[in-house]
Scaffold this motif. Structure first.
Motif, PDB file in Angstrom:
ATOM      1  N   SER A 178      37.961  34.296  60.978  1.00 29.01           N
ATOM      2  CA  SER A 178      38.564  35.576  61.357  1.00 29.01           C
ATOM      3  C   SER A 178      38.684  36.469  60.122  1.00 29.01           C
ATOM      4  N   VAL A 179      38.336  37.755  60.270  1.00 31.23           N
ATOM      5  CA  VAL A 179      38.354  38.684  59.139  1.00 31.23           C
ATOM      6  C   VAL A 179      39.768  38.873  58.612  1.00 31.23           C
ATOM      7  N   LYS A 180      39.907  38.767  57.295  1.00 31.69           N
ATOM      8  CA  LYS A 180      41.171  39.085  56.628  1.00 31.69           C
ATOM      9  C   LYS A 180      40.929  40.289  55.736  1.00 31.69           C
ATOM     10  N   GLU A 181      41.927  41.176  55.628  1.00 27.92           N
ATOM     11  CA  GLU A 181      41.774  42.427  54.882  1.00 27.92           C
ATOM     12  C   GLU A 181      42.716  42.465  53.690  1.00 27.92           C
ATOM     13  N   LEU A 226      32.010  31.666  51.736  1.00 33.32           N
ATOM     14  CA  LEU A 226      32.777  32.896  51.507  1.00 33.32           C
ATOM     15  C   LEU A 226      31.863  34.120  51.575  1.00 33.32           C
ATOM     16  N   THR A 227      32.259  35.102  52.387  1.00 34.72           N
ATOM     17  CA  THR A 227      31.549  36.372  52.490  1.00 34.72           C
ATOM     18  C   THR A 227      32.549  37.506  52.318  1.00 34.72           C
ATOM     19  N   VAL A 228      32.312  38.339  51.325  1.00 31.62           N
ATOM     20  CA  VAL A 228      33.166  39.496  51.035  1.00 31.62           C
ATOM     21  C   VAL A 228      32.424  40.758  51.448  1.00 31.62           C
ATOM     22  N   TYR A 229      33.115  41.671  52.121  1.00 32.66           N
ATOM     23  CA  TYR A 229      32.472  42.878  52.650  1.00 32.66           C
ATOM     24  C   TYR A 229      33.318  44.104  52.316  1.00 32.66           C
ATOM     25  N   PHE A 231      37.200  39.721  54.102  1.00 41.38           N
ATOM     26  CA  PHE A 231      36.455  38.501  53.796  1.00 41.38           C
ATOM     27  C   PHE A 231      36.606  37.494  54.918  1.00 41.38           C
ATOM     28  N   ILE A 232      35.636  36.583  54.994  1.00 44.56           N
ATOM     29  CA  ILE A 232      35.679  35.459  55.917  1.00 44.56           C
ATOM     30  C   ILE A 232      35.146  34.224  55.195  1.00 44.56           C
ATOM     31  N   THR A 233      35.472  33.044  55.698  1.00 50.47           N
ATOM     32  CA  THR A 233      34.882  31.790  55.226  1.00 50.47           C
ATOM     33  C   THR A 233      34.502  30.958  56.446  1.00 50.47           C
ATOM     34  N   THR A 234      33.755  29.910  56.213  1.00 52.72           N
ATOM     35  CA  THR A 234      33.381  29.021  57.310  1.00 52.72           C
ATOM     36  C   THR A 234      34.616  28.412  57.957  1.00 52.72           C
ATOM     37  N   SER A 285      48.331  29.750  51.263  1.00 50.16           N
ATOM     38  CA  SER A 285      47.330  30.465  52.048  1.00 50.16           C
ATOM     39  C   SER A 285      46.163  30.894  51.169  1.00 50.16           C
ATOM     40  N   ILE A 286      45.173  31.498  51.815  1.00 51.88           N
ATOM     41  CA  ILE A 286      44.081  32.154  51.119  1.00 51.88           C
ATOM     42  C   ILE A 286      44.182  33.628  51.465  1.00 51.88           C
ATOM     43  N   TYR A 287      44.178  34.505  50.442  1.00 45.92           N
ATOM     44  CA  TYR A 287      44.419  35.925  50.699  1.00 45.92           C
ATOM     45  C   TYR A 287      43.636  36.795  49.712  1.00 45.92           C
TER      46      TYR A 287
END
Length: 299
Positions: A202-205, A60-63, A195-198, A15-17
């Motif tokens: 869906s937002v992951k925390e 990739l967008t980190v918030y 974060f989300i990616t293309t 996965s990506i986490y």
């Protein structure tokens, strides 16, 4: 007859986490739980995203929203329970191929990442980093998170030099948790990021880490110098090194009184009113509170 047995291999899905860590300023002694800090103390967050898969992730967008009383998680569904503000102490240095955008808006504390991440309130330049409330880090065009790789960025943070009235009100509400070290209680700021990616919109925390400002306390018992029995109604005043009055208290029926919500420093304890039948000997003593620079506990 032989006992039954099984022979199997469990394979976890790749996965990506996201993971969040915290450490003293400049240290690599990262914790996924939390850190004790001083008022005005500097520390760092580490934002880490791991791509265990062979797939390439783009966009990739980190918030992240910095802790503040009343803040909520990245979905704006749960109160984080922060009890003091955390701010940036300087600008963020992003990894190569990424750009940082900031905002000073308080709106981020009531709305979700999905609602805020693409609004026009985020800018690549601010004049005062200590006023920043949230930031996002965005992959530039052509930058991807390759398979079996990680994204990491260090966030320079700082606790407030002086706690505001809202934080002090939170402190006054707390139940004492006396420890033998002298540490009495603390205020806490909690933080996670999303974060989300293309390919995964869906937002992951991430996990949540805490920063705690601990406070000291001490107890005193007033007794009769001859009999050793408890003396009530004796008034004592505690002042700091600058002569400011911290608190004035009176000994109870058991002779006990206490001072709490203190930090490192030199204090003077003075008996300002003696009980009836006793002579005023102008009692005044020095109380030194020290803090271990490693464990941050008080003595």
């Amino acid at each position: 007859m032989d006992a039954p047995y099984s022979d199997a291999t469990i394979i976890a899905a790749q996965s990506i986490y996201a993971e969040k860590f915290i450490a003293p300023e400049g240290s690599n002694n990262w914790s996924k739980q939390g850190l004790l800090v001083k008022e005005g103390g500097s520390f760092d967050y580490l934002l880490k995203i791991t791509n265990e898969t062979a797939q390439e992730y783009t966009g990739l967008t980190v918030y992240d929203t910095l802790p503040q009383i009343g803040d909520r998680n990245v979905f704006a569904t749960t109160d984080r329970g922060s009890e003091f503000d955390v701010r940036l102490r300087e600008g963020i240095t992003p990894p190569e191929g990424y750009t940082v955008f900031y905002t000073t808006s308080a709106e981020v504390y009531q709305k979700s990442m999905t609602e805020m991440v693409n609004t026009g309130i985020l800018t690549s330049s601010v004049s005062d980093y200590s006023a920043v409330t949230a930031f996002k880090i965005v992959a530039n065009e052509g930058t991807a998170l390759n398979g079996e790789s990680t994204f990491e960025v260090r966030i320079p943070a700082q606790a407030p030099n002086q706690l505001d009235d809202a934080s002090m009100a939170k402190l006054h509400e707390k139940t004492s948790q006396d420890q033998t070290s002298g540490t009495e209680t603390w205020l806490e700021a909690n933080n996670s990021f999303g974060f989300i990616t293309t390919e995964s919109p869906s937002v992951k925390e991430s996990n949540t880490v805490w920063a705690r400002i601990p406070f000291a306390g001490f107890c005193v018992k007033k007794v009769d110098g001859i009999s050793g029995s408890a003396v009530s109604s004796a008034e004592f005043t505690l002042t700091d090194a600058s002569g400011n009055v911290i608190a004035t208290v009176t000994s109870g029926e058991d002779g006990m009184f206490s001072f709490r919500e203190l930090t490192e420093g030199r204090y003077t304890l003075t008996e300002t009113k003696v009980p009836e039948g006793y002579m005023d000997r102008k009692l005044s003593i020095t109380v030194m509170i020290t803090q271990n620079p490693v464990t941050m506990e008080y003595n």
